[in-house]
Design an enzyme around this catalytic site. Sequence first.
Site, PDB file in Angstrom:
ATOM      1  N   VAL A 171       0.909  -1.058  -0.098  1.00 39.96           N
ATOM      2  CA  VAL A 171      -0.028  -0.077  -0.131  1.00 39.96           C
ATOM      3  C   VAL A 171       0.724   1.359   0.075  1.00 39.96           C
ATOM      4  O   VAL A 171       1.939   1.300   0.682  1.00 39.96           O
ATOM      5  CB  VAL A 171      -0.602  -0.021   1.280  1.00 39.96           C
ATOM      6  CG1 VAL A 171      -1.699   1.321   1.324  1.00 39.96           C
ATOM      7  CG2 VAL A 171      -1.788  -1.439   1.314  1.00 39.96           C
ATOM      8  N   LYS A 172       0.553   2.201  -0.845  1.00 40.43           N
ATOM      9  CA  LYS A 172       1.389   3.436  -1.168  1.00 40.43           C
ATOM     10  C   LYS A 172       0.664   4.469  -0.266  1.00 40.43           C
ATOM     11  O   LYS A 172      -0.517   4.748  -0.515  1.00 40.43           O
ATOM     12  CB  LYS A 172       1.559   3.892  -2.421  1.00 40.43           C
ATOM     13  CG  LYS A 172       2.942   3.976  -2.944  1.00 40.43           C
ATOM     14  CD  LYS A 172       2.789   4.108  -4.376  1.00 40.43           C
ATOM     15  CE  LYS A 172       4.118   4.618  -4.984  1.00 40.43           C
ATOM     16  NZ  LYS A 172       4.045   5.056  -6.429  1.00 40.43           N
ATOM     17  N   VAL A 173       1.419   5.103   0.461  1.00 39.63           N
ATOM     18  CA  VAL A 173       0.917   6.240   1.421  1.00 39.63           C
ATOM     19  C   VAL A 173       1.856   7.327   1.295  1.00 39.63           C
ATOM     20  O   VAL A 173       2.972   7.296   1.100  1.00 39.63           O
ATOM     21  CB  VAL A 173       0.649   6.039   2.660  1.00 39.63           C
ATOM     22  CG1 VAL A 173      -0.206   4.695   3.161  1.00 39.63           C
ATOM     23  CG2 VAL A 173       1.669   5.811   3.547  1.00 39.63           C
TER      24      VAL A 173
END
Length: 217
Positions: free
Chosen positions: A82-84
């Site tokens: 997951v990219k944040v």
Amino acid sequence: MKFFLDTANIDEIREANATGLLDGVTTNPSLIKKSGRDFFEVIAEIADEVKGPVSAETTAPDHETMLKEGLKCAAIADNIAVKVPLTMEGLKTCKALRAKDIMVNVTLCFSANQALLAAKAGATFISPFVGRHDDVGFNGMELIEDIRIIYDNYGFDTEILVASVRHPTHVLESARIGADVATMPWDAMQKLFKHPLTDSGLAGFDKDWAATGFSIL
Ligand code: E4P
């Protein structure tokens, strides 16, 4: 060093994967837009094609919504990272997702202090954008050097994922510094195979071989 492809184009990913040298994929909202495809459909297809980590980026600005988005992205496949974004809300989300053993790629990193915060939040990957850093008159590779030193000083296991790679020199410098991963467009990866002396050497061998009249098969 691992090679990731920075694209949401499945044809490019299949071509790169066929080389046996592809270790993962990164995407972002702009790359999803460029693909012209449904987000969930394209991420699922990429995650099925590539065995390594596939980054899917969240878009909400606040922690609570970002966490919901991250959990939904992580449910697409086991190899989703997951990219944040590197914001306070993004790092809160990073910490929460890592507590659930979900891979997290903290993106849009432009300083070594930001990278230090991401490592403290338990990020799996930190994505410093070297090309965009160069664009505004800084030296992107100095940023990678600083992050390498800081992570080694404290034994952080967050992987340095060099992003916004534009040309082979970025890859060479990343490898010299000891970055863990470089993510690049397919055209940049193809350039790594090329050297004019390889081409001219091959042409010379082909010519001489043809003159011998021999055949290996
Ligand atoms: C990283 O994950 C980003 O998707 C990417 O490398 C950004 O590159 P750009 O600066 O070429 O858009």
